[in-house]
Design an enzyme around this catalytic site. Structure first.
Site, PDB file in Angstrom:
ATOM      1  N   CYS A  47       0.823  -1.219   0.000  1.00 52.14           N
ATOM      2  CA  CYS A  47       0.000   0.000   0.000  1.00 52.14           C
ATOM      3  C   CYS A  47       0.856   1.266   0.000  1.00 52.14           C
ATOM      4  O   CYS A  47       0.589   2.205  -0.764  1.00 52.14           O
ATOM      5  CB  CYS A  47      -0.959  -0.006   1.178  1.00 52.14           C
ATOM      6  SG  CYS A  47      -0.192  -0.448   2.753  1.00 52.14           S
TER       7      CYS A  47
HETATM    8  N1  LIG Z   1      -3.326  -4.313   5.743  1.00 48.31           N
HETATM    9  C1  LIG Z   1      -3.022  -3.624   4.663  1.00 48.31           C
HETATM   10  O1  LIG Z   1      -3.275  -2.422   4.555  1.00 48.31           O
HETATM   11  C2  LIG Z   1      -2.289  -4.297   3.529  1.00 48.31           C
HETATM   12  C3  LIG Z   1      -2.021  -3.530   2.397  1.00 48.31           C
HETATM   13  C4  LIG Z   1      -1.332  -4.126   1.321  1.00 48.31           C
HETATM   14  C5  LIG Z   1      -0.953  -5.455   1.400  1.00 48.31           C
HETATM   15  N2  LIG Z   1      -1.232  -6.142   2.538  1.00 48.31           N
HETATM   16  C6  LIG Z   1      -0.757  -7.532   2.607  1.00 48.31           C
HETATM   17  O2  LIG Z   1      -1.849  -8.425   2.715  1.00 48.31           O
HETATM   18  C7  LIG Z   1      -1.460  -9.555   3.490  1.00 48.31           C
HETATM   19  C8  LIG Z   1      -2.477  -9.708   4.622  1.00 48.31           C
HETATM   20  O3  LIG Z   1      -2.387  -8.549   5.441  1.00 48.31           O
HETATM   21  P1  LIG Z   1      -3.451  -8.206   6.557  1.00 48.31           P
HETATM   22  O4  LIG Z   1      -3.186  -6.808   6.945  1.00 48.31           O
HETATM   23  O5  LIG Z   1      -4.795  -8.606   6.106  1.00 48.31           O
HETATM   24  O6  LIG Z   1      -2.991  -9.200   7.737  1.00 48.31           O
HETATM   25  P2  LIG Z   1      -3.891  -9.809   8.900  1.00 48.31           P
HETATM   26  O7  LIG Z   1      -5.012  -8.888   9.217  1.00 48.31           O
HETATM   27  O8  LIG Z   1      -2.941 -10.168   9.986  1.00 48.31           O
HETATM   28  O9  LIG Z   1      -4.510 -11.144   8.268  1.00 48.31           O
HETATM   29  C9  LIG Z   1      -3.682 -12.247   7.985  1.00 48.31           C
HETATM   30  C10 LIG Z   1      -4.530 -13.392   7.467  1.00 48.31           C
HETATM   31  O10 LIG Z   1      -3.665 -14.496   7.168  1.00 48.31           O
HETATM   32  C11 LIG Z   1      -4.001 -15.621   7.986  1.00 48.31           C
HETATM   33  N3  LIG Z   1      -2.757 -16.267   8.402  1.00 48.31           N
HETATM   34  C12 LIG Z   1      -1.921 -15.906   9.397  1.00 48.31           C
HETATM   35  N4  LIG Z   1      -0.846 -16.725   9.440  1.00 48.31           N
HETATM   36  C13 LIG Z   1      -1.021 -17.641   8.453  1.00 48.31           C
HETATM   37  C14 LIG Z   1      -0.279 -18.753   7.977  1.00 48.31           C
HETATM   38  N5  LIG Z   1       0.886 -19.092   8.533  1.00 48.31           N
HETATM   39  N6  LIG Z   1      -0.774 -19.469   6.957  1.00 48.31           N
HETATM   40  C15 LIG Z   1      -1.953 -19.148   6.371  1.00 48.31           C
HETATM   41  N7  LIG Z   1      -2.696 -18.085   6.779  1.00 48.31           N
HETATM   42  C16 LIG Z   1      -2.235 -17.347   7.786  1.00 48.31           C
HETATM   43  C17 LIG Z   1      -4.792 -15.058   9.138  1.00 48.31           C
HETATM   44  O11 LIG Z   1      -5.667 -16.090   9.605  1.00 48.31           O
HETATM   45  P3  LIG Z   1      -6.232 -16.152  11.124  1.00 48.31           P
HETATM   46  O12 LIG Z   1      -6.800 -14.803  11.435  1.00 48.31           O
HETATM   47  O13 LIG Z   1      -7.261 -17.211  11.040  1.00 48.31           O
HETATM   48  O14 LIG Z   1      -5.084 -16.527  11.993  1.00 48.31           O
HETATM   49  C18 LIG Z   1      -5.539 -13.909   8.476  1.00 48.31           C
HETATM   50  O15 LIG Z   1      -6.660 -14.386   7.786  1.00 48.31           O
HETATM   51  C19 LIG Z   1      -0.039  -9.282   4.002  1.00 48.31           C
HETATM   52  O16 LIG Z   1       0.885  -9.956   3.192  1.00 48.31           O
HETATM   53  C20 LIG Z   1       0.095  -7.792   3.838  1.00 48.31           C
HETATM   54  O17 LIG Z   1       1.422  -7.377   3.636  1.00 48.31           O
HETATM   55  C21 LIG Z   1      -1.908  -5.626   3.593  1.00 48.31           C
END
Ligand SMILES: NC(=O)c1ccc[n+]([C@@H]2O[C@H](COP(=O)([O-])OP(=O)(O)OC[C@H]3O[C@@H](n4cnc5c(N)ncnc54)[C@H](OP(=O)(O)O)[C@@H]3O)[C@@H](O)[C@H]2O)c1
Length: 354
Positions: free
Chosen positions: A156
């Site tokens: 982002c």
């Molecule tokens: N947040 C943002 O603004 C943003 C922007 C751009 C890109 N991203 C990218 O998008 C991805 C997700 O980010 P997020 O902010 O959504 O993170 P998040 O809120 O921490 O969500 C992570 C997700 O992945 C699951 N997970 C955790 N550990 C795992 C594993 N070892 N194997 C499989 N699934 C697993 C979690 O499941 P449980 O909850 O069931 O444990 C949850 O559904 C990241 O790579 C991040 O860099 C995020």
């Protein structure tokens, strides 16, 4: 045609925003959602705002569960999707919102992430200018997304800064070797997993710098994008994010040296021309600058620019919603292009206010 969709990482912030947008997409039907620690729970236990998807239960994040859907969106921590995506044999389009498939250079991956480097996929920022090094001809990144079977949605912060500066780099009106960017960012960018420094008590009423001094993982991604935009020589970037107490949003202030002899009108024209026909990236009139509040929930990046004559620099201030245009919106916009759908299907330029 309705495309069947699975979302892996559906319990997280990026997964939740993907689902919010997918639920309103007329061509996509969410059939499967998966989690990790939350597998087995109703989706709505982790995403109580997604009432129209209340019938879904979080499954395990395995290749067997995900394979066979037309489209799979991954929203997993970096390092978790690379191995999984390699095991998909029957998925027309996979879109990774994590970092695993963004970087072309294995050395960059090793320096900023570590672990196994996976192949780079088509980068999901359609508006980015791409300059051919041999011919100097310019295209847009959207051309590389047409028909793409695999897409890497952007970081982002990385897309905010790259969109901010690519027009000036491509037009040759700014130099790439002394870029400074400082970003106010909301903590949803760090994900939903509990961390002490993200507790409300640590965030409210204060601004917290982090990853200071050239360590943030989005730095090589920005350099990669600006090289593609046409930067000659080194892209040097001082990048400082500051956590501020707003759930969503990025306000990036980026400055770069003006090329010798360029006029203010040439500089402004570079940005206005670059984004004149873009539905989701808007350059504000001279003297106006964006607020994050004006982009919340929208697939919109707003930017304003000024010339700092005394400093010999352009100042670009860009705002977007890290979860919408910064992740899920970019992922869906790119998927639309890949599948030959109108690019803006299921996406809105309008935000939520106040
Ligand atoms: N947040 C943002 O603004 C943003 C922007 C751009 C890109 N991203 C990218 O998008 C991805 C997700 O980010 P997020 O902010 O959504 O993170 P998040 O809120 O921490 O969500 C992570 C997700 O992945 C699951 N997970 C955790 N550990 C795992 C594993 N070892 N194997 C499989 N699934 C697993 C979690 O499941 P449980 O909850 O069931 O444990 C949850 O559904 C990241 O790579 C991040 O860099 C995020």
């Amino acid at each position: 045609m309705t495309y069947s969709v699975a979302v892996a990482g559906a319990s997280g912030y990026a997964g939740g925003e993907l689902l919010r947008l997918l639920a309103a997409h007329p061509e996509f039907e969410v059939r499967t959602v998966t989690g990790h620690s939350t597998a087995g729970q109703p989706l709505i236990a982790t995403q109580p705002h997604l009432r129209s998807l209340a019938h879904l239960t979080l499954g395990e994040t395995t290749p067997e569960v995900l394979d066979g859907h037309d489209i799979v969106f991954f929203a997993l921590p970096h390092g978790a999707s690379g191995a999984l995506t390699a095991q998909l044999s029957n998925v027309r389009l996979a879109v990774d919102c994590g970092a695993d498939h963004r970087l072309t250079d294995a050395a960059d991956w090793a320096a900023f992430y570590g672990g196994e480097h996976h192949e780079a996929w088509s980068y999901g920022v359609p508006e980015l200018i791409v300059t051919d090094a041999a011919t100097s001809g310019q295209t847009r990144q959207r051309d590389a997304l047409i028909g793409a079977p695999r897409i890497a949605a952007p970081g982002c912060n990385a897309s905010t800064v790259a969109l901010s500066l690519a027009p000036g780099i491509a037009a040759g009106v700014i130099a790439p070797d002394d870029i400074v960017t400082v970003l106010a960012v909301g903590p949803s960018g760090a994900g939903k997993a509990a961390k002490t420094h993200l507790l409300g008590a640590e965030l409210m009423g204060t601004a917290n710098p982090y990853a200071v001094g050239g360590t943030h993982r989005h730095i090589p991604e920005i350099q990669q994008s600006l090289r593609r935009a046409g930067a000659r020589g080194d892209v040097t970037l001082s990048f400082t994010p500051v956590l501020v107490p707003m759930s969503r949003g990025i306000l990036a202030t980026s400055t770069a040296k003006l090329a010798p002899g360029v006029s203010a009108s040439e500089v402004r024209a570079a940005w206005e021309t670059a984004y004149a026909d873009e539905p989701f990236v808007h350059v504000l009139p001279d003297g106006e600058f964006p607020r994050t509040a004006d982009t919340l929930g929208a697939n919109t990046c707003l930017m304003g620019l000024a010339i700092d004559e005394a400093a010999g620099r352009v100042v670009v201030v860009a705002a977007l919603d890290n979860l919408a245009k910064g992740t899920a919106g970019a992922a869906i916009q790119s998927a639309n292009i890949a599948l030959g759908l109108p690019e803006s299907t299921g996406l809105s330029v309008n935000g939520v206010a106040p």
